[in-house]
Motif scaffolding. Structure first.
Motif, short mmCIF file in Angstrom:
data_model
loop_
_atom_site.label_atom_id
_atom_site.label_comp_id
_atom_site.label_asym_id
_atom_site.label_seq_id
_atom_site.Cartn_x
_atom_site.Cartn_y
_atom_site.Cartn_z
N SER A 10 0.84 -1.18 0.00
CA SER A 10 0.00 0.00 0.00
C SER A 10 0.88 1.24 0.00
CB SER A 10 -0.93 -0.01 1.21
OG SER A 10 -0.19 0.13 2.39
N THR A 11 0.32 2.36 -0.39
CA THR A 11 1.06 3.61 -0.44
C THR A 11 0.91 4.35 0.89
OG1 THR A 11 0.71 3.77 -2.82
CG2 THR A 11 1.35 5.78 -1.68
N LEU A 12 2.03 4.75 1.44
CA LEU A 12 2.07 5.44 2.72
C LEU A 12 2.62 6.84 2.53
CD1 LEU A 12 3.89 2.57 4.66
CD2 LEU A 12 1.44 3.00 4.67
N ASP A 13 2.35 7.72 3.50
CA ASP A 13 3.07 8.99 3.56
C ASP A 13 4.46 8.70 4.08
OD1 ASP A 13 0.25 10.94 4.68
OD2 ASP A 13 1.09 10.75 2.68
N PHE A 14 5.44 9.46 3.62
CA PHE A 14 6.81 9.20 4.07
C PHE A 14 6.90 9.32 5.59
CE2 PHE A 14 11.36 9.57 4.46
CZ PHE A 14 11.78 8.63 3.55
N SER A 15 6.12 10.22 6.18
CA SER A 15 6.15 10.39 7.64
C SER A 15 5.66 9.13 8.35
CB SER A 15 5.32 11.60 8.05
OG SER A 15 3.99 11.44 7.63
N ASP A 16 4.85 8.30 7.68
CA ASP A 16 4.36 7.06 8.28
C ASP A 16 5.47 6.03 8.47
OD1 ASP A 16 1.78 8.07 8.32
OD2 ASP A 16 1.24 7.13 6.41
N LEU A 17 6.58 6.20 7.78
CA LEU A 17 7.67 5.22 7.84
C LEU A 17 8.50 5.35 9.11
CD1 LEU A 17 9.17 5.27 4.23
CD2 LEU A 17 7.37 3.81 5.13
N ASN A 18 8.32 6.45 9.86
CA ASN A 18 9.22 6.74 10.97
C ASN A 18 10.66 6.72 10.47
OD1 ASN A 18 7.27 7.10 13.00
ND2 ASN A 18 7.10 4.89 13.24
N ALA A 19 10.86 7.43 9.37
CA ALA A 19 12.17 7.45 8.71
C ALA A 19 12.61 8.88 8.48
CB ALA A 19 12.09 6.72 7.38
N GLU A 20 13.90 9.03 8.26
CA GLU A 20 14.43 10.34 7.89
C GLU A 20 15.40 10.18 6.74
OE1 GLU A 20 16.72 12.16 11.02
OE2 GLU A 20 17.50 10.24 11.70
N VAL A 21 15.49 11.22 5.93
CA VAL A 21 16.45 11.26 4.82
C VAL A 21 17.28 12.52 5.02
CG1 VAL A 21 16.76 11.43 2.34
CG2 VAL A 21 14.86 10.11 3.25
N PHE A 22 18.59 12.36 5.00
CA PHE A 22 19.47 13.51 5.21
C PHE A 22 20.78 13.27 4.50
CE2 PHE A 22 20.10 10.44 8.54
CZ PHE A 22 21.47 10.39 8.70
N PRO A 23 21.58 14.29 4.18
CA PRO A 23 21.08 15.66 4.08
C PRO A 23 20.21 15.79 2.83
CG PRO A 23 23.33 15.54 3.25
CD PRO A 23 22.98 14.16 3.76
N ASN A 24 19.36 16.74 2.80
CA ASN A 24 18.52 17.00 1.63
C ASN A 24 18.26 18.50 1.60
OD1 ASN A 24 17.02 16.50 -0.63
ND2 ASN A 24 15.16 16.01 0.49
N PRO A 25 18.95 19.21 0.70
CA PRO A 25 19.73 18.77 -0.45
C PRO A 25 21.08 18.15 -0.08
CG PRO A 25 19.44 21.18 -0.45
CD PRO A 25 18.78 20.65 0.76
N ALA A 26 21.64 17.38 -1.04
CA ALA A 26 22.90 16.67 -0.83
C ALA A 26 23.81 16.85 -2.04
CB ALA A 26 22.63 15.19 -0.59
N GLN A 27 25.10 16.62 -1.80
CA GLN A 27 26.07 16.65 -2.90
C GLN A 27 26.58 15.26 -3.24
OE1 GLN A 27 29.07 19.45 -1.61
NE2 GLN A 27 27.99 21.15 -2.59
N THR A 28 26.90 14.45 -2.23
CA THR A 28 27.54 13.16 -2.51
C THR A 28 26.66 11.96 -2.20
OG1 THR A 28 28.58 13.15 -0.34
CG2 THR A 28 29.86 14.08 -2.16
N GLN A 29 25.77 12.07 -1.19
CA GLN A 29 24.89 10.95 -0.87
C GLN A 29 23.76 11.41 0.02
OE1 GLN A 29 27.31 8.08 1.22
NE2 GLN A 29 26.84 8.95 3.20
N TRP A 30 22.66 10.64 -0.02
CA TRP A 30 21.57 10.79 0.93
C TRP A 30 21.59 9.55 1.82
CZ3 TRP A 30 20.36 11.39 -4.39
CH2 TRP A 30 20.07 12.70 -4.78
N THR A 31 21.29 9.73 3.09
CA THR A 31 21.17 8.62 4.02
C THR A 31 19.71 8.47 4.40
OG1 THR A 31 23.39 8.92 4.88
CG2 THR A 31 21.84 7.71 6.27
N ILE A 32 19.18 7.26 4.29
CA ILE A 32 17.84 6.95 4.76
C ILE A 32 18.00 6.13 6.03
CG2 ILE A 32 15.66 5.79 4.28
CD1 ILE A 32 16.23 6.09 1.33
N ARG A 33 17.31 6.55 7.09
CA ARG A 33 17.38 5.85 8.36
C ARG A 33 15.96 5.62 8.87
NH1 ARG A 33 20.52 9.11 12.43
NH2 ARG A 33 22.27 8.38 11.19
N THR A 34 15.66 4.40 9.27
CA THR A 34 14.36 4.10 9.87
C THR A 34 14.55 3.70 11.32
OG1 THR A 34 14.36 1.76 9.29
CG2 THR A 34 13.45 3.28 7.66
N GLU A 35 13.48 3.84 12.09
CA GLU A 35 13.54 3.49 13.52
C GLU A 35 13.58 1.98 13.71
OE1 GLU A 35 13.59 5.48 16.32
OE2 GLU A 35 14.00 7.12 14.93
#
Length: 83
Positions: free
Chosen positions: A1-26
């Protein structure tokens, strides 16, 4: 099913980024991470099966992208900015 990103208890940083984005979930494993351009073209697909994952961005052209994250409960998308 489709969720809101906030429903994932996740964060993406840095955004904006130059070399990489990190996704972290609880607590939910990242089953699939897909990176798209704004035309909907799939640029990269990963199956990390981990709580944290780094999306490489250094080789990407500056601009906007979309990442779709799949966990057990469903999937959610968020816009990313590459500087």
């Amino acid at each position: 099913s489709t969720l809101d990103f906030s429903d994932l208890n996740a964060e993406v940083f840095p955004n904006p980024a130059q070399t990489q984005w990190t996704i972290r979930t609880e607590s939910e494993l990242l089953q699939r991470v897909e990176l798209f351009d704004l035309n909907g073209r799939l640029l990269a697909e990963y199956q990390p099966n981990a709580l944290n994952f780094n999306i490489p961005a250094a080789q990407l052209v500056p601009g906007n992208y979309v990442v779709r994250v799949t966990i057990r409960e469903g999937q959610a998308s968020i816009r990313l900015i590459k500087l």
